[in-house]
Design an enzyme around this catalytic site. Structure first.
Site, PDB file in Angstrom:
ATOM      1  N   GLY A  12       0.852  -1.200   0.000  1.00  0.00           N
ATOM      2  CA  GLY A  12       0.000   0.000   0.000  1.00  0.00           C
ATOM      3  C   GLY A  12       0.876   1.233   0.000  1.00  0.00           C
ATOM      4  O   GLY A  12       0.538   2.259   0.585  1.00  0.00           O
ATOM      5  N   ALA A  13       2.032   1.107  -0.687  1.00  0.00           N
ATOM      6  CA  ALA A  13       3.053   2.158  -0.601  1.00  0.00           C
ATOM      7  C   ALA A  13       2.610   3.484  -1.203  1.00  0.00           C
ATOM      8  O   ALA A  13       3.258   4.495  -0.992  1.00  0.00           O
ATOM      9  CB  ALA A  13       4.333   1.676  -1.277  1.00  0.00           C
ATOM     10  N   ASP A  16      -2.507   6.550   1.773  1.00  0.00           N
ATOM     11  CA  ASP A  16      -2.469   7.642   2.733  1.00  0.00           C
ATOM     12  C   ASP A  16      -1.599   7.367   3.957  1.00  0.00           C
ATOM     13  O   ASP A  16      -0.823   8.219   4.387  1.00  0.00           O
ATOM     14  CB  ASP A  16      -3.920   7.874   3.178  1.00  0.00           C
ATOM     15  N   LYS A  19       2.053   7.369   3.146  1.00  0.00           N
ATOM     16  CA  LYS A  19       2.478   8.733   2.854  1.00  0.00           C
ATOM     17  C   LYS A  19       2.637   9.552   4.137  1.00  0.00           C
ATOM     18  O   LYS A  19       3.651  10.179   4.372  1.00  0.00           O
ATOM     19  CB  LYS A  19       1.382   9.332   1.973  1.00  0.00           C
ATOM     20  N   ASP A 180      -1.713   0.038  17.456  1.00  0.00           N
ATOM     21  CA  ASP A 180      -2.610   1.112  17.876  1.00  0.00           C
ATOM     22  C   ASP A 180      -1.642   2.244  18.139  1.00  0.00           C
ATOM     23  O   ASP A 180      -0.894   2.195  19.119  1.00  0.00           O
ATOM     24  CB  ASP A 180      -3.372   0.744  19.156  1.00  0.00           C
ATOM     25  N   HIS A 181      -1.601   3.229  17.258  1.00  0.00           N
ATOM     26  CA  HIS A 181      -0.457   4.151  17.324  1.00  0.00           C
ATOM     27  C   HIS A 181      -0.437   4.988  18.617  1.00  0.00           C
ATOM     28  O   HIS A 181       0.570   5.560  18.955  1.00  0.00           O
ATOM     29  CB  HIS A 181      -0.363   5.017  16.065  1.00  0.00           C
ATOM     30  N   LEU A 183      -0.309   3.761  21.429  1.00  0.00           N
ATOM     31  CA  LEU A 183       0.640   3.064  22.316  1.00  0.00           C
ATOM     32  C   LEU A 183       2.082   3.462  22.032  1.00  0.00           C
ATOM     33  O   LEU A 183       2.978   3.146  22.805  1.00  0.00           O
ATOM     34  CB  LEU A 183       0.484   1.551  22.167  1.00  0.00           C
ATOM     35  N   ASP A 238     -13.551   4.661  15.363  1.00  0.00           N
ATOM     36  CA  ASP A 238     -12.347   5.304  14.827  1.00  0.00           C
ATOM     37  C   ASP A 238     -11.333   5.632  15.933  1.00  0.00           C
ATOM     38  O   ASP A 238     -10.134   5.504  15.714  1.00  0.00           O
ATOM     39  CB  ASP A 238     -12.765   6.592  14.089  1.00  0.00           C
ATOM     40  N   HIS A 243      -8.020   3.702  20.559  1.00  0.00           N
ATOM     41  CA  HIS A 243      -7.034   4.585  21.191  1.00  0.00           C
ATOM     42  C   HIS A 243      -7.379   4.902  22.651  1.00  0.00           C
ATOM     43  O   HIS A 243      -6.558   4.770  23.545  1.00  0.00           O
ATOM     44  CB  HIS A 243      -6.900   5.896  20.412  1.00  0.00           C
ATOM     45  N   LEU A 396       4.830  19.517  35.531  1.00  0.00           N
ATOM     46  CA  LEU A 396       5.892  18.893  34.737  1.00  0.00           C
ATOM     47  C   LEU A 396       5.529  19.062  33.261  1.00  0.00           C
ATOM     48  O   LEU A 396       4.908  18.197  32.650  1.00  0.00           O
ATOM     49  CB  LEU A 396       6.017  17.408  35.100  1.00  0.00           C
TER      50      LEU A 396
HETATM   51  C1  BG6 Z   1      -6.610   7.702  13.687  1.00  0.00           C
HETATM   52  C2  BG6 Z   1      -8.021   8.030  13.316  1.00  0.00           C
HETATM   53  O1  BG6 Z   1      -6.532   6.388  14.157  1.00  0.00           O
HETATM   54  O2  BG6 Z   1      -6.170   8.575  14.705  1.00  0.00           O
HETATM   55  C3  BG6 Z   1      -8.111   9.479  12.865  1.00  0.00           C
HETATM   56  O3  BG6 Z   1      -8.434   7.189  12.263  1.00  0.00           O
HETATM   57  C4  BG6 Z   1      -7.525  10.399  13.908  1.00  0.00           C
HETATM   58  O4  BG6 Z   1      -9.456   9.833  12.615  1.00  0.00           O
HETATM   59  C5  BG6 Z   1      -6.145   9.930  14.325  1.00  0.00           C
HETATM   60  O5  BG6 Z   1      -7.453  11.674  13.349  1.00  0.00           O
HETATM   61  C6  BG6 Z   1      -5.614  10.740  15.485  1.00  0.00           C
HETATM   62  O6  BG6 Z   1      -4.263  10.461  15.667  1.00  0.00           O
HETATM   63  P1  BG6 Z   1      -3.295  11.550  16.293  1.00  0.00           P
HETATM   64  O7  BG6 Z   1      -2.000  10.840  16.449  1.00  0.00           O
HETATM   65  O8  BG6 Z   1      -3.230  12.672  15.303  1.00  0.00           O
HETATM   66  O9  BG6 Z   1      -3.899  11.979  17.581  1.00  0.00           O
END
Ligand code: BG6
Length: 481
Positions: A12-13, A16, A19, A180-181, A183, A238, A243, A396
């Protein structure tokens, strides 16, 4: 550790995620010396591109702003090649295999095992078939294989399970890295330390001292251009089910036996299992409307007419464990709000007023972004001859405290962890399951009953009903909440 003799394939290079996140993170790691100098990265996607075009694209993704980076970028591009192919046909993957072999011949240590990491920056519709094709055509015999995958992991418990079953036909759990970014975010990674390395915080984390906890995610922009994707999922799927629930589980889990990934994830799963499924009366939904020159959700051409998809939600969760029973956890997430902010607000119970007249309750605020900070609201005597109290803060703020501050991007941290084989900050299969169990009934209710979301204006603080909702559910509302 899995660093030398590794080839990364980004599927999927031209999409979105690649990128915006994957390539900038890969370059960030390379630029700072975290990838071996002979690393090879192969892009795989359907678009036909010659090497020159491809390098031009990757350069655009990366946006190297300072001259010192330019040289590194050239080096990096020499490590990047591209193969175009379909996602569901063998020939593309056969071509890819040739390219993988070619790359592997360039490694200094000819005898080293050939390790391969497959990064899936793909839409869910082709996800399983590509994972299967990688296994069939490109799995390295004798080397270590890893596959990095990312949400959406289905739309509910059932579809998520189906997807995991399909994935696990080909890949072992220890080979799978579910991102799960959140984390990978610095402050989320700090939660373990804040909590368990500070005796007074740890001791105060319970129902006797804490009144309620609010975890808030706000974004100042709508779904512009992304409405097609978003409308199928909505804000709960989402952002909240993944998250925010991840943040909640780390914040509230018991002390893990060790820092090992399995010990940490065991505790996260355990605390999540104490959470009963959410009922509709514990949810407030919203959808943004036009304001000034900003469009409403329904004005987006990619959004179906009359959609009731929530772009804002607040949900109250309870953890029925001895530690947390009775403490409401109020999650809030919304798009097109007044500001960007993700924070955890732990509101302690009232202090006995007694001899004092006006003292405020303690509050511990952990700001995940922007501007990482931890501060504890507390009372102090106002300096001077009179006996007067003043609300103040132990603060802090990272920018002030850490002078050589450079906070890594979440994706940099996570890709490095995956290369090193550390699963601590990735989602385990049973963790994913339990997260879906909590939210699936309410998601089905919304899909079937189609309750109308409350409206709120683009750029506002959310639906007007929010304040009352939070108060009714046991949260304190503050002017800046
Ligand atoms: C994504 C969602 O997982 O996280 C997006 O699909 C959201 O809708 C994004 O904008 C938020 O990530 P961050 O790192 O910008 O807070």
């Amino acid at each position: 550790a899995l660093k030398a003799s590794t080839t990364i394939v980004v599927a999927g290079a031209s999409g979105d995620l690649a990128k915006k996140k994957t390539f900038p993170a890969l370059f960030g790691l390379y630029n700072n010396g975290f990838l071996p100098s002979d690393i090879r990265i192969i892009g795989y996607a359907r678009t036909k591109m010659d090497p020159e075009e491809y390098h031009k694209r990757v350069t655009q993704y990366i946006k190297a702003p300072i001259p010192a980076m330019k040289k590194k970028l050239e080096e990096f591009l020499e490590r990047c090649s591209y193969v175009s192919g379909q996602y569901d046909k063998d020939d593309g993957f056969e071509e890819l295999e040739k390219e993988l072999k070619k790359c592997e011949e360039t490694y200094e240590d000819k005898k080293a095992p050939k390790n391969r990491v497959f990064y899936m920056a793909l839409p869910p519709s082709v996800f399983t078939v590509v994972a299967a094709n990688f296994k069939k055509h490109n799995y390295s015999e004798g080397g270590i294989n890893r596959i990095i995958v990312e949400k959406p992991f289905g739309k509910d418990l059932e579809s998520s399970r189906e997807m995991q079953v399909d994935l696990k036909k080909e890949w072992k759990e220890e080979e799978i890295f579910r991102i799960d970014h959140y984390l990978g975010k610095e402050m989320v990674k700090n939660l373990l330390v804040l909590r368990f390395a500070n005796v007074m915080l740890d001791a105060s984390f319970n129902k006797n001292l804490i009144s309620n906890v609010q975890i808030t995610f706000k974004e100042p922009f709508g779904t512009e251009g992304r409405g097609g994707y978003f409308d199928e999922f909505g804000i709960i799927r989402d952002v909240m089910q993944n998250h925010l629930l991840q943040v909640l589980s780390i914040l509230t889990m018991e002390r893990p036996v060790s820092f090992s990934s399995e010990d940490i994830r065991d505790e996260k799963v355990k605390v999540l299992r104490y959470i009963p499924e959410i009922k509709f009366e514990d949810v407030l939904l919203g959808q943004y409307t036009a304001s000034g020159d900003k469009p409403g959700y329904l004005d987006d051409e990619t959004v179906p007419k009359g959609s009731i998809c929530p772009t804002f939600a607040s949900c109250v969760l309870h953890i029925n464990s001895p530690r947390w029973e009775g403490v409401p956890f109020i999650l809030k997430a919304g798009k097109a709000l007044n500001e960007q902010k993700t924070e955890i607000r732990i509101q302690y119970k009232d202090v006995t007023q007694g001899i004092f007249k006006e003292i405020t309750r303690n509050e511990l605020v952990i700001r995940v972004q922007p501007g990482e900070a931890v501060y504890l609201k507390m009372n102090s005597k106002a300096p001077g001859l009179a006996m007067r109290t003043v609300p103040t803060e132990m603060d802090l703020t990272y920018k002030r405290r850490f002078s050589d501050l450079k906070i890594p991007e979440a994706y940099e941290a996570l890709i490095l962890d995956a290369l090193n084989g550390d699963h601590s900050n990735f989602v385990r299969d049973d963790e994913l399951d339990i997260a879906w169990k909590i939210f699936t009934p309410i998601l089905h209710y919304i899909d079937e009953k189609k309750p109308r979301p409350h409206s709120y204006a683009y750029g506002s603080r959310g639906p007007e009903e929010l304040e009352k909702f939070v108060q009714d559910k046991g949260g304190f509302v503050r002017s800046s909440a």
